[in-house]
Scaffold this motif. Structure first.
Motif, mmCIF file in Angstrom:
data_model
loop_
_atom_site.group_PDB
_atom_site.id
_atom_site.type_symbol
_atom_site.label_atom_id
_atom_site.label_comp_id
_atom_site.label_asym_id
_atom_site.label_seq_id
_atom_site.Cartn_x
_atom_site.Cartn_y
_atom_site.Cartn_z
ATOM 1 N N UNK A 25 55.939 56.955 20.127
ATOM 2 C CA UNK A 25 56.643 56.824 21.400
ATOM 3 C C UNK A 25 57.049 55.379 21.621
ATOM 4 N N UNK A 26 58.224 55.179 22.210
ATOM 5 C CA UNK A 26 58.767 53.825 22.337
ATOM 6 C C UNK A 26 58.401 53.121 23.642
ATOM 7 N N UNK A 27 58.106 53.870 24.707
ATOM 8 C CA UNK A 27 57.961 53.244 26.021
ATOM 9 C C UNK A 27 56.526 53.151 26.530
ATOM 10 N N UNK A 28 55.561 53.472 25.674
ATOM 11 C CA UNK A 28 54.153 53.280 26.015
ATOM 12 C C UNK A 28 53.479 52.564 24.851
ATOM 13 N N UNK A 29 52.344 51.929 25.131
ATOM 14 C CA UNK A 29 51.563 51.281 24.074
ATOM 15 C C UNK A 29 50.502 52.276 23.613
ATOM 16 N N UNK A 30 50.558 52.647 22.344
ATOM 17 C CA UNK A 30 49.615 53.623 21.812
ATOM 18 C C UNK A 30 48.348 52.935 21.299
ATOM 19 N N UNK A 31 47.213 53.455 21.697
ATOM 20 C CA UNK A 31 45.924 53.026 21.156
ATOM 21 C C UNK A 31 45.354 54.243 20.422
ATOM 22 N N UNK A 32 45.252 54.125 19.112
ATOM 23 C CA UNK A 32 44.889 55.270 18.274
ATOM 24 C C UNK A 32 43.465 55.075 17.750
ATOM 25 N N UNK A 33 42.580 55.986 18.116
ATOM 26 C CA UNK A 33 41.181 55.920 17.694
ATOM 27 C C UNK A 33 40.963 56.875 16.524
ATOM 28 N N UNK A 34 40.653 56.311 15.349
ATOM 29 C CA UNK A 34 40.359 57.112 14.158
ATOM 30 C C UNK A 34 38.849 57.230 14.043
ATOM 31 N N UNK A 35 38.346 58.467 13.921
ATOM 32 C CA UNK A 35 36.914 58.691 14.115
ATOM 33 C C UNK A 35 36.046 58.494 12.866
ATOM 34 N N UNK A 36 36.646 58.115 11.743
ATOM 35 C CA UNK A 36 35.878 57.935 10.508
ATOM 36 C C UNK A 36 35.980 56.489 10.008
ATOM 37 N N UNK A 37 35.061 56.053 9.143
ATOM 38 C CA UNK A 37 35.175 54.707 8.562
ATOM 39 C C UNK A 37 36.467 54.558 7.755
ATOM 40 N N UNK A 38 36.986 53.336 7.710
ATOM 41 C CA UNK A 38 38.205 53.056 6.932
ATOM 42 C C UNK A 38 37.902 51.899 5.979
ATOM 43 N N UNK A 44 40.054 67.144 10.244
ATOM 44 C CA UNK A 44 39.728 68.527 10.612
ATOM 45 C C UNK A 44 38.312 68.870 10.163
ATOM 46 N N UNK A 45 37.522 69.397 11.095
ATOM 47 C CA UNK A 45 36.161 69.807 10.778
ATOM 48 C C UNK A 45 35.125 68.710 10.853
ATOM 49 N N UNK A 46 35.557 67.470 11.120
ATOM 50 C CA UNK A 46 34.615 66.352 11.195
ATOM 51 C C UNK A 46 33.849 66.382 12.517
ATOM 52 N N UNK A 47 32.847 65.505 12.606
ATOM 53 C CA UNK A 47 32.055 65.403 13.834
ATOM 54 C C UNK A 47 32.945 65.016 15.016
ATOM 55 N N UNK A 48 33.874 64.100 14.779
ATOM 56 C CA UNK A 48 34.795 63.693 15.839
ATOM 57 C C UNK A 48 35.688 64.836 16.284
ATOM 58 N N UNK A 49 36.130 65.636 15.330
ATOM 59 C CA UNK A 49 36.971 66.797 15.645
ATOM 60 C C UNK A 49 36.195 67.793 16.507
ATOM 61 N N UNK A 50 34.949 68.025 16.146
ATOM 62 C CA UNK A 50 34.103 68.948 16.916
ATOM 63 C C UNK A 50 33.889 68.445 18.334
ATOM 64 N N UNK A 51 33.659 67.142 18.485
ATOM 65 C CA UNK A 51 33.461 66.548 19.811
ATOM 66 C C UNK A 51 34.704 66.734 20.677
ATOM 67 N N UNK A 52 35.861 66.470 20.106
ATOM 68 C CA UNK A 52 37.104 66.477 20.885
ATOM 69 C C UNK A 52 37.602 67.880 21.212
ATOM 70 N N UNK A 53 37.295 68.838 20.365
ATOM 71 C CA UNK A 53 37.930 70.156 20.460
ATOM 72 C C UNK A 53 37.703 70.823 21.814
ATOM 73 N N UNK A 54 36.526 70.631 22.404
ATOM 74 C CA UNK A 54 36.236 71.269 23.695
ATOM 75 C C UNK A 54 36.444 70.339 24.874
ATOM 76 N N UNK A 55 36.821 69.083 24.604
ATOM 77 C CA UNK A 55 36.904 68.098 25.680
ATOM 78 C C UNK A 55 38.297 67.539 25.919
ATOM 79 N N UNK A 56 39.144 67.541 24.880
ATOM 80 C CA UNK A 56 40.456 66.896 24.970
ATOM 81 C C UNK A 56 41.573 67.875 24.620
#
Length: 344
Positions: free
Chosen positions: A292-305, A252-264
């Protein structure tokens, strides 16, 4: 002529070549076009001819018949003129456009101007309304929710060697262009991809992976918690029976959050069909994570890990299932399940 009507000579006078072509209000599947022409041409033009092609078409004979319409014939309207639906325009695609003005003669033939200069433009990303349509389709395919406890990322040893050389941080990389061509994150949002799907029989991550023999696992709560915003980004398939859903996790409040908030479209962490977080019910209990069980999830985390947040281990199965990799994979444009009506 005293009665205000044009003479036959005026009607037969050559039409000026349209000039100063301008494209505006571009969306993923429409645009408006305007150009300059003399007042006398504006008064007598009955039709506009519009030739549109993808930019990669470099055929020098594109306008083969300069005296007949080649693509769209539109009745003359006040400019700018909206163009939509005629070609099923694709999002984020470069196009070339040229125009002719024309006067339809009593015998049905056309008096036409020369073709204008060719102007290039690029269509836009999916707007929020289009992503909502895609989200509604994805919800139908999601299936029931299953518990999980870790996110994981498979790679080759060279990748993890490189990460350790860079301070043991898996750094965000620019999202490639796989999936729906119009997804706003393609080539624009940086992140680290993780999976969370589990096997039905074990409830654990699958033993096989197309991405490499080493797996980084991290407790789910590090990436999915109340301080994280969850967004829906894409739904697609690659000529296969199974479908992919791309989700974005951004602090919340990160650069990625700001990018997504108006687009997704944002999803409720506690109540959505794809990926959920539920607070512990009693002291000492763990939060509940479901996928979800019937789709393949691709999860993009917007910060370094950091590697210290999890562990890297060898997987027990195979890692040569190349058919399952999705790098720059093209979406199946004919699939009725995951396409919407505004291009691919």
């Amino acid at each position: 002529c005293n009665d205000g009507k044009m003479s036959v000579k005026e009607m037969d006078a050559p039409l000026a070549t349209p000039c100063n072509i301008q494209i505006c209000e571009v969306t993923c599947d429409s645009f408006r076009i305007v150009w300059d022409m003399p007042p006398e041409d504006t008064a007598r033009a009955t039709h506009f001819f519009i030739d549109l092609s993808r930019k990669e078409s470099r055929d020098p004979n594109r306008f083969k018949h300069r005296d007949v319409p080649t693509k769209l014939v539109a009745k003359a309207v006040p400019l700018p003129m909206a163009v939509r639906g005629h070609w099923f325009l694709s999002p984020r695609t470069e196009y070339c456009v040229a125009v002719q003005t024309a006067v339809r003669q009593p015998d049905g033939d056309y008096l036409v101007s020369e073709w204008s200069q060719v102007v290039e433009f690029c269509t836009g990303d999916y707007a929020m309304e289009h992503l909502q349509q895609l989200l509604d389709k994805a919800k139908v395919s999601a299936g029931r929710l299953l518990k999980f406890s870790v996110f994981y990322r498979n790679q080759h040893p060279e990748y993890f060697d490189y990460v350790r050389e860079c301070g043991s941080l898996m750094r965000p990389a620019l999202k490639d262009c796989s999936g729906s061509h119009g997804s706003p994150i393609n080539g624009k949002l940086q992140g680290v991809f993780f999976s969370c799907n589990t096997e039905f029989d074990t409830g654990l991550p699958p033993r096989d992976s197309p991405y490499g023999p080493l797996r980084f696992q991290i407790p789910a709560g590090h990436l999915l918690n109340p301080n994280i915003s969850l967004y829906f980004a894409d739904f697609y398939c690659m000529y296969t029976a199974y479908h992919y859903v791309v989700l974005v996790l951004a602090p919340v409040g990160s650069e990625g959050d700001t990018f997504c908030r108006t687009r997704l479209p944002m999803l409720d962490l506690a109540s959505n069909p794809f990926l959920t977080y539920a607070d512990p019910q009693r002291p000492g209990e763990e939060p509940l994570f479901c996928h979800a069980s019937d789709v393949i999830l691709e999860v993009l985390f917007t910060e370094p890990v950091h590697l210290d947040q999890g562990s890297v281990e060898q997987i027990s199965g195979h890692h040569q299932l190349k058919s399952l990799t999705t790098a720059n994979a093209k979406k199946d444009p004919s699939c009725k399940v995951c396409n919407i009506s505004v291009g691919r």
